[in-house]
Motif scaffolding. Sequence first.
Motif, PDB file in Angstrom:
ATOM      1  N   TYR A 329       0.831  -1.210   0.000  1.00 44.78           N
ATOM      2  CA  TYR A 329       0.000   0.000   0.000  1.00 44.78           C
ATOM      3  C   TYR A 329       0.863   1.256   0.000  1.00 44.78           C
ATOM      4  O   TYR A 329       0.616   2.197  -0.747  1.00 44.78           O
ATOM      5  CB  TYR A 329      -0.950   0.006   1.205  1.00 44.78           C
ATOM      6  N   ARG A 330       1.908   1.249   0.824  1.00 42.10           N
ATOM      7  CA  ARG A 330       2.791   2.434   0.902  1.00 42.10           C
ATOM      8  C   ARG A 330       3.442   2.703  -0.440  1.00 42.10           C
ATOM      9  O   ARG A 330       3.613   3.853  -0.845  1.00 42.10           O
ATOM     10  CB  ARG A 330       3.852   2.203   1.976  1.00 42.10           C
ATOM     11  N   ALA A 331       3.791   1.604  -1.141  1.00 41.80           N
ATOM     12  CA  ALA A 331       4.478   1.764  -2.428  1.00 41.80           C
ATOM     13  C   ALA A 331       3.595   2.482  -3.453  1.00 41.80           C
ATOM     14  O   ALA A 331       4.086   3.102  -4.390  1.00 41.80           O
ATOM     15  CB  ALA A 331       4.894   0.401  -2.965  1.00 41.80           C
ATOM     16  N   LEU A 332       2.305   2.417  -3.260  1.00 42.03           N
ATOM     17  CA  LEU A 332       1.390   3.043  -4.217  1.00 42.03           C
ATOM     18  C   LEU A 332       1.260   4.553  -3.999  1.00 42.03           C
ATOM     19  O   LEU A 332       0.747   5.265  -4.862  1.00 42.03           O
ATOM     20  CB  LEU A 332       0.004   2.399  -4.121  1.00 42.03           C
ATOM     21  N   GLU A 333       1.705   5.030  -2.836  1.00 37.68           N
ATOM     22  CA  GLU A 333       1.661   6.464  -2.503  1.00 37.68           C
ATOM     23  C   GLU A 333       0.307   7.082  -2.840  1.00 37.68           C
ATOM     24  O   GLU A 333       0.212   8.050  -3.586  1.00 37.68           O
ATOM     25  CB  GLU A 333       2.793   7.199  -3.235  1.00 37.68           C
ATOM     26  N   ALA A 334      -0.718   6.504  -2.326  1.00 38.05           N
ATOM     27  CA  ALA A 334      -2.071   6.987  -2.601  1.00 38.05           C
ATOM     28  C   ALA A 334      -2.274   8.375  -1.990  1.00 38.05           C
ATOM     29  O   ALA A 334      -1.677   8.701  -0.962  1.00 38.05           O
ATOM     30  CB  ALA A 334      -3.086   6.012  -2.023  1.00 38.05           C
ATOM     31  N   ASP A 335      -3.104   9.154  -2.651  1.00 38.21           N
ATOM     32  CA  ASP A 335      -3.374  10.505  -2.173  1.00 38.21           C
ATOM     33  C   ASP A 335      -4.429  10.456  -1.068  1.00 38.21           C
ATOM     34  O   ASP A 335      -5.592  10.156  -1.307  1.00 38.21           O
ATOM     35  CB  ASP A 335      -3.881  11.352  -3.360  1.00 38.21           C
ATOM     36  N   SER A 336      -3.969  10.789   0.116  1.00 34.44           N
ATOM     37  CA  SER A 336      -4.822  10.675   1.294  1.00 34.44           C
ATOM     38  C   SER A 336      -6.036  11.602   1.246  1.00 34.44           C
ATOM     39  O   SER A 336      -7.046  11.346   1.884  1.00 34.44           O
ATOM     40  CB  SER A 336      -3.957  10.989   2.523  1.00 34.44           C
ATOM     41  N   SER A 337      -5.913  12.673   0.471  1.00 36.13           N
ATOM     42  CA  SER A 337      -7.005  13.654   0.462  1.00 36.13           C
ATOM     43  C   SER A 337      -8.272  13.084  -0.174  1.00 36.13           C
ATOM     44  O   SER A 337      -9.353  13.641  -0.027  1.00 36.13           O
ATOM     45  CB  SER A 337      -6.582  14.914  -0.296  1.00 36.13           C
ATOM     46  N   ARG A 338      -8.149  11.940  -0.863  1.00 38.29           N
ATOM     47  CA  ARG A 338      -9.355  11.351  -1.449  1.00 38.29           C
ATOM     48  C   ARG A 338     -10.338  10.916  -0.368  1.00 38.29           C
ATOM     49  O   ARG A 338     -11.503  10.693  -0.645  1.00 38.29           O
ATOM     50  CB  ARG A 338      -9.002  10.154  -2.337  1.00 38.29           C
ATOM     51  N   LEU A 339      -9.812  10.808   0.889  1.00 38.12           N
ATOM     52  CA  LEU A 339     -10.673  10.354   1.990  1.00 38.12           C
ATOM     53  C   LEU A 339     -11.330  11.517   2.739  1.00 38.12           C
ATOM     54  O   LEU A 339     -12.106  11.296   3.660  1.00 38.12           O
ATOM     55  CB  LEU A 339      -9.865   9.498   2.973  1.00 38.12           C
ATOM     56  N   ASP A 340     -11.014  12.750   2.323  1.00 35.43           N
ATOM     57  CA  ASP A 340     -11.532  13.921   3.065  1.00 35.43           C
ATOM     58  C   ASP A 340     -13.058  13.918   3.149  1.00 35.43           C
ATOM     59  O   ASP A 340     -13.629  14.113   4.220  1.00 35.43           O
ATOM     60  CB  ASP A 340     -11.058  15.225   2.400  1.00 35.43           C
ATOM     61  N   ALA A 341     -13.688  13.723   1.997  1.00 37.13           N
ATOM     62  CA  ALA A 341     -15.155  13.799   1.979  1.00 37.13           C
ATOM     63  C   ALA A 341     -15.759  12.687   2.840  1.00 37.13           C
ATOM     64  O   ALA A 341     -16.762  12.887   3.533  1.00 37.13           O
ATOM     65  CB  ALA A 341     -15.655  13.680   0.541  1.00 37.13           C
ATOM     66  N   TRP A 342     -15.127  11.529   2.787  1.00 35.50           N
ATOM     67  CA  TRP A 342     -15.589  10.375   3.559  1.00 35.50           C
ATOM     68  C   TRP A 342     -15.502  10.682   5.043  1.00 35.50           C
ATOM     69  O   TRP A 342     -16.446  10.440   5.801  1.00 35.50           O
ATOM     70  CB  TRP A 342     -14.755   9.166   3.159  1.00 35.50           C
TER      71      TRP A 342
END
Lengths: 558, 186
Positions: A329-342
Amino acid sequence: MRAVDAIVECLKAEGVDTVFGIPGGANLPTYDALYDGGVRHILCRHEQGAGHAAEGYAKASGRVGVALATSGPGATNLTTAIADAVMDSVPCVFITGQVRTDMLGTDGFQEADVTGITMPIVKHSSMIRDPRDIPREIHEAFHIARTGRPGPVLVDIPQDLSRADIDYEPNPALQLPGYQPKSEGNVKQIRLAAKALANARRPVIYAGGGVVSAEAAAELTELCTSDRFPVTLTIMGLGAFPAPHEQWLGWLGMHGTRAANYAMDEADLICAIGARFDDRVTGKLAEFAPRAKFIHIDVDPAEISKNVPAHIPIVGDAKRILPKLVREYRALEADSSRLDAWWERIHGWQERYPLTYEDSDDEEIKPQFMIEAIHEATGGEAIITSDVGQHQMWTAQYYPFSAPRRWINSGGLGTMGFGLPAALGAQVANPEATVVCVAGDGSLPMNVQELATCVMEDIPVKVFLMNNFYLGMVRQWQELFWGRRYSAVDMGTSPDWVKLADAFGATGLRATEKSTLLDTMRQAIETPGPVVLDVHVSKEENVYPMIPAGAAARDMVG
Amino acid sequence: MAEEPAASDVLSLDELEAVSGARTGRRHLLSVLVENKPGVLARIAGLFSRRGFNIETLAVGPTDDPTVSRITLTVDGAAHPIDQVTKQLHKLVNVLKIRDLDPDETVTRELALFKVSADDGRRAEIVGVADIFRGKVIDVSKRSVTVEITGTGAKIEAFEELVRPFGLVELVRTGETAVTRGRLVT
């Protein structure tokens, strides 16, 4: 060497320091070997108590719990504990005596077909037919009980075989060609799971008792905090993620929080870890998490897609799989801000529907207040066991568990009378800990005889009895769903718990007023030896919120 | 683990499909190898009954290895998710191996004994039908004839339909047993 002496040697080789049980005709040889065999034996007052004590020992320590019983009624008395252990995946070995082989099948005195009776409620069982097999069978029982998905294993030993002379060689080779639990987890599936998590906008991590069994609480926390994943736990998993925590939604299911249940309802991805989609969690299955895809990590392949079809199944040990999932998961460096609305949505629920109750404005003790007081009196550091009913739900709601193996309850089978013997076992495994049994006045009488065990063996458990003079949970259902026709739920005022504790040689205390409750609790904890504190609480308080049986999460009431 | 290119990091959750738990709608023939120990059949029968799975046919016998027995059973895949049946079976410690046999790659046989009424002097007719099915007459009495039929379940059922009008006194079936085609081990 006598086969029974070999049994004791096997127990020691498996690291067993304590066993619980009651002797009788068919297991007299075993007790002769225990007399000076070097393993502590705790004489319980009922085999069910011995079985739950073994479970409490196992749940508190992670080691295999052991209980012994004689044939016939001794063994049948164990069955509730065995069924409890299979439902909650508790590693236990039960060793029962059986009548002599020449009497088998003749309806001999104290004969019961124990392997037959227990077949549906064991992980595995065997009846010894050749005394030379005894050491191997005992070691196999321990191996099966503790590996894979843990569970109860029963070994039934006919009396004459246990007296036989055998050549004992330590560490016999196990013969289990059909038993190979998986542990590593499929790498491709783990990678796919990481990718799904990185692409989810409304993810929830839903973990259960399997994480506690796998000793994977730290790994779970690492996964949850590798991003801002919302976390909920089943009642069996409490403590696997430290509560309170900003990502903690509370537990889920029938009496869980609205935030947790609503989040499951609206999630687009649910990552289930060591949890089995029990009906108390899902409510109405057809309407459970209708928008979600499921990652399901479990050591038991049969749990995958049993109740809820999995999209990304991963079979294996959570302790091995979760670190790999975190790395991917870390390797994918997902953008955490996608969870803001949630999170905004979740915070809305948390603010609107906090877990709360209306406190009394006089000296009446509300049950929820009592649990908060226990938390305060124990500094949140105690091992808490519970019986089954309203008090169990309130404890799970109002006592935040910050570490695993501190919350010991009967979740799957829902066994009333579990709390006191389980506390006894937990205390034996952790002599220095404060162990509190939160009991109900309906449950406590079911195994109250174990107070004698606590007194005699100097096991200082503190029983905090939530006394509302009712079978409270049944009364609540009768109130809500059966038109307040209170059928057979009035427990009256018998016994006098203070006098009963006194009669057992324990300390009895009583609290009936809010203002002195905390002090009385502290006094109970500081009193040496076992204590029963009888706390009189509001008689007709209900556990809320609640998903009515068969309803969906959306339809929570209260 | 090698990192994959960033382009494949994108995954639409809609693309994910549930991997199992579905009902297949057909009959499944399971060939189960178990340790030859007391109580193993009881464990399997008990598992089926407590999980609500229905066994349609069951045949048990030894294998070339005296420590191993084979249980061949048929289960309705329309009534139960078959993967759940096999996974639950696998949890039994004495179960060694399970094959869900592919009907196209399997030869199945069942043996049935038909005791047919021969009251009205119709014995020759019955024997005639048995001949067509390559059945064997294994017992004859004044009032009955007993025929052994070996074949697939369908063949046995077809024979049953034909002899029923004569008066079927008794029918005893073994349950299906099976072996894979070709060199492949079942």
